[in-house]
Design a protein around this motif. Structure first.
Motif, short mmCIF file in Angstrom:
data_model
loop_
_atom_site.label_atom_id
_atom_site.label_comp_id
_atom_site.label_asym_id
_atom_site.label_seq_id
_atom_site.Cartn_x
_atom_site.Cartn_y
_atom_site.Cartn_z
N VAL A 145 0.82 -1.21 0.00
CA VAL A 145 0.00 0.00 0.00
C VAL A 145 0.85 1.27 0.00
CG1 VAL A 145 -1.76 1.31 1.25
CG2 VAL A 145 -1.89 -1.19 1.17
N ASN A 146 1.86 1.32 0.86
CA ASN A 146 2.66 2.53 0.96
C ASN A 146 4.04 2.21 1.55
OD1 ASN A 146 3.55 5.16 1.07
ND2 ASN A 146 2.27 5.77 2.80
N PRO A 147 4.92 1.62 0.74
CA PRO A 147 6.25 1.24 1.24
C PRO A 147 7.09 2.41 1.73
CG PRO A 147 6.14 1.03 -1.15
CD PRO A 147 4.74 1.25 -0.68
N SER A 148 6.75 3.63 1.31
CA SER A 148 7.51 4.80 1.76
C SER A 148 7.39 5.03 3.26
CB SER A 148 7.06 6.06 1.01
OG SER A 148 5.73 6.42 1.37
N LEU A 149 6.39 4.40 3.88
CA LEU A 149 6.25 4.53 5.34
C LEU A 149 7.50 4.03 6.06
CD1 LEU A 149 2.64 3.56 6.53
CD2 LEU A 149 3.80 5.77 6.70
N TYR A 150 8.16 3.04 5.49
CA TYR A 150 9.36 2.50 6.13
C TYR A 150 10.47 3.54 6.23
CZ TYR A 150 7.35 -2.20 5.81
OH TYR A 150 6.55 -3.30 5.96
N SER A 151 10.54 4.42 5.27
CA SER A 151 11.55 5.47 5.32
C SER A 151 11.09 6.66 6.15
CB SER A 151 11.93 5.93 3.90
OG SER A 151 10.80 6.43 3.22
N ARG A 152 9.79 6.81 6.29
CA ARG A 152 9.25 7.95 7.05
C ARG A 152 9.16 7.67 8.54
NH1 ARG A 152 3.62 9.06 4.52
NH2 ARG A 152 3.47 10.28 6.44
N VAL A 153 8.94 6.41 8.90
CA VAL A 153 8.70 6.06 10.31
C VAL A 153 9.83 5.14 10.77
CG1 VAL A 153 7.07 5.07 11.97
CG2 VAL A 153 6.21 6.23 9.92
N GLN A 154 10.74 5.68 11.53
CA GLN A 154 11.94 4.95 11.93
C GLN A 154 11.62 3.68 12.72
OE1 GLN A 154 14.71 7.32 14.19
NE2 GLN A 154 16.28 5.73 14.20
N LEU A 155 10.65 3.76 13.61
CA LEU A 155 10.31 2.60 14.43
C LEU A 155 9.72 1.48 13.58
CD1 LEU A 155 10.25 1.39 17.26
CD2 LEU A 155 8.00 2.45 17.60
N LEU A 156 8.95 1.84 12.58
CA LEU A 156 8.38 0.85 11.67
C LEU A 156 9.49 0.15 10.90
CD1 LEU A 156 5.68 -0.31 10.56
CD2 LEU A 156 5.80 1.45 8.79
N ARG A 202 -3.82 -3.48 15.42
CA ARG A 202 -3.32 -3.31 16.78
C ARG A 202 -1.79 -3.15 16.79
NH1 ARG A 202 -3.78 -9.27 19.76
NH2 ARG A 202 -2.35 -10.40 18.38
N ASP A 203 -1.10 -3.74 15.81
CA ASP A 203 0.35 -3.59 15.73
C ASP A 203 0.73 -2.15 15.41
OD1 ASP A 203 0.66 -6.38 16.08
OD2 ASP A 203 0.43 -6.71 13.93
N LEU A 204 0.06 -1.58 14.42
CA LEU A 204 0.38 -0.22 14.00
C LEU A 204 -0.02 0.79 15.06
CD1 LEU A 204 -0.60 -0.45 10.22
CD2 LEU A 204 1.65 -0.72 11.26
N SER A 208 2.45 3.41 17.10
CA SER A 208 2.21 4.86 17.15
C SER A 208 2.55 5.43 18.52
CB SER A 208 0.75 5.17 16.81
OG SER A 208 -0.12 4.81 17.88
N ARG A 209 2.71 4.57 19.52
CA ARG A 209 3.04 5.03 20.87
C ARG A 209 4.54 5.27 21.03
NH1 ARG A 209 -0.81 0.60 22.04
NH2 ARG A 209 -2.83 1.59 22.41
N GLY A 210 5.31 5.05 19.99
CA GLY A 210 6.72 5.36 20.01
C GLY A 210 7.49 4.57 21.06
N ALA A 211 8.15 5.28 21.98
CA ALA A 211 8.98 4.64 23.00
C ALA A 211 8.19 3.73 23.92
CB ALA A 211 9.70 5.71 23.82
N PHE A 212 6.89 3.90 23.96
CA PHE A 212 6.04 3.08 24.82
C PHE A 212 5.47 1.87 24.08
CE2 PHE A 212 5.90 7.40 26.51
CZ PHE A 212 6.27 7.18 27.82
N THR A 217 9.85 -4.76 21.66
CA THR A 217 10.37 -5.57 22.77
C THR A 217 9.97 -7.03 22.60
OG1 THR A 217 10.26 -3.68 24.28
CG2 THR A 217 10.37 -5.87 25.27
N THR A 218 8.71 -7.25 22.20
CA THR A 218 8.24 -8.62 21.97
C THR A 218 9.08 -9.31 20.91
OG1 THR A 218 5.96 -8.04 22.58
CG2 THR A 218 6.26 -10.01 21.22
N LEU A 219 9.38 -8.61 19.84
CA LEU A 219 10.16 -9.20 18.74
C LEU A 219 11.61 -9.44 19.16
CD1 LEU A 219 8.80 -7.10 15.73
CD2 LEU A 219 8.19 -9.44 16.36
N LYS A 220 12.18 -8.54 19.94
CA LYS A 220 13.56 -8.71 20.40
C LYS A 220 13.68 -9.93 21.32
CE LYS A 220 14.96 -3.85 20.09
NZ LYS A 220 15.26 -2.61 20.85
N ILE A 221 12.71 -10.12 22.20
CA ILE A 221 12.71 -11.30 23.07
C ILE A 221 12.63 -12.57 22.23
CG2 ILE A 221 11.37 -12.56 24.81
CD1 ILE A 221 10.59 -9.83 25.97
#
Length: 246
Positions: A145-156, A202-204, A208-212, A217-221
């Motif tokens: 749908v919008n792959p440019s989001l990956y470059s716009r949203v660092q956390l994504l 729910r993932d997105l 959107s909560r950024g640092a929160f 964290t779930t993926l890193k574990i």
């Protein structure tokens, strides 16, 4: 609900007595740009859900309604009450009566995917129920749908990198009985490690909560646990460590 692929094939029915349907929208519908008066005419003066006559259009003078010959369509008549006016659903762009649109609010998938905009907007009861029903289903494909989001949203982008590594690990672990059991243990969110461009609402919303946000964290574990199994606990998986070390 659509499955990973093209996106939006299956419609979801409303109350069987009404026969209205709704489906996944990942682009802003053209109806959002249509003036309410014109949209009402396109709907033949009927609520998009129950098909009963629409109440009057908000702030539309009765004289103008007659000049457009809409008085014959809107059998609900004039009203001075905002509670009895036609309401636009900010998900579908269509108009609803106040019974089928009670001003419930929800995040809009198209706004998220196009603009990374999570502002809740007023939607019809049908849309609210549908959006709630897909909240935990991975039906939103950012890459398509919008792959440019990956470059716009660092956390994504960070989450996508984690998912790419987890996908590589999962391919190794599928050949191992213990590894496969670990993958099964991921449960309903297995899409996170197999369909890396697909997200649930729910993932997105979580991201959107950024640092929160909890998802990174779930993926890193998960990454640490899989890596430990592959590199230190399993002789079968250890043969393929080169494919995840690069």
């Amino acid at each position: 609900i659509s499955t990973p692929g093209t996106g939006v094939e299956e419609e979801v029915a409303a109350d069987p007595g009404y026969g209205a349907t709704i489906h996944l929208l990942v682009q802003h519908p053209h109806t959002m740009q249509v003036p309410m008066q014109e949209q009402a005419m396109a709907q033949r003066g009927a609520c998009a859900s129950c098909r009963n006559p629409l109440p009057p259009i908000p702030n539309e003078p009765q004289s103008r309604i007659r000049s457009f010959s809409v008085s014959q369509v809107f059998r609900g008549g004039a009203s001075n009450s905002n509670a009895d006016e036609a309401r636009r659903c900010m998900y579908t762009g269509e108009l609803y009566c106040s019974t089928c649109h009670t001003n419930e609010q929800a995040e809009i998938p198209a706004a998220i995917l196009q603009d990374w905009d999570f502002k809740p907007r007023k939607v019809s009861s049908l849309a609210a129920a549908y959006l709630e029903s897909i909240e935990s289903h991975a039906v939103l494909c950012v890459g398509a749908v919008n792959p440019s989001l990956y470059s716009r949203v660092q956390l994504l982008a960070h989450v996508r990198d984690l998912r790419i590594r987890l996908e590589a690990m999962s391919k190794i672990m599928k050949d191992c009985p213990v590894g496969e059991r670990m993958l099964v243990g991921v449960g309903s969110r297995r899409y996170l490690i197999e369909n890396i461009d697909f997200y649930a609402m729910r993932d997105l919303i979580d991201l959107s909560r950024g640092a929160f946000s909890k998802l990174p964290t779930t993926l890193k574990i998960m990454e640490r646990r899989f890596s430990q199994h592959i590199k230190k606990e399993c002789n079968i998986c250890a043969l393929h460590t080169n494919s995840i070390d690069s």
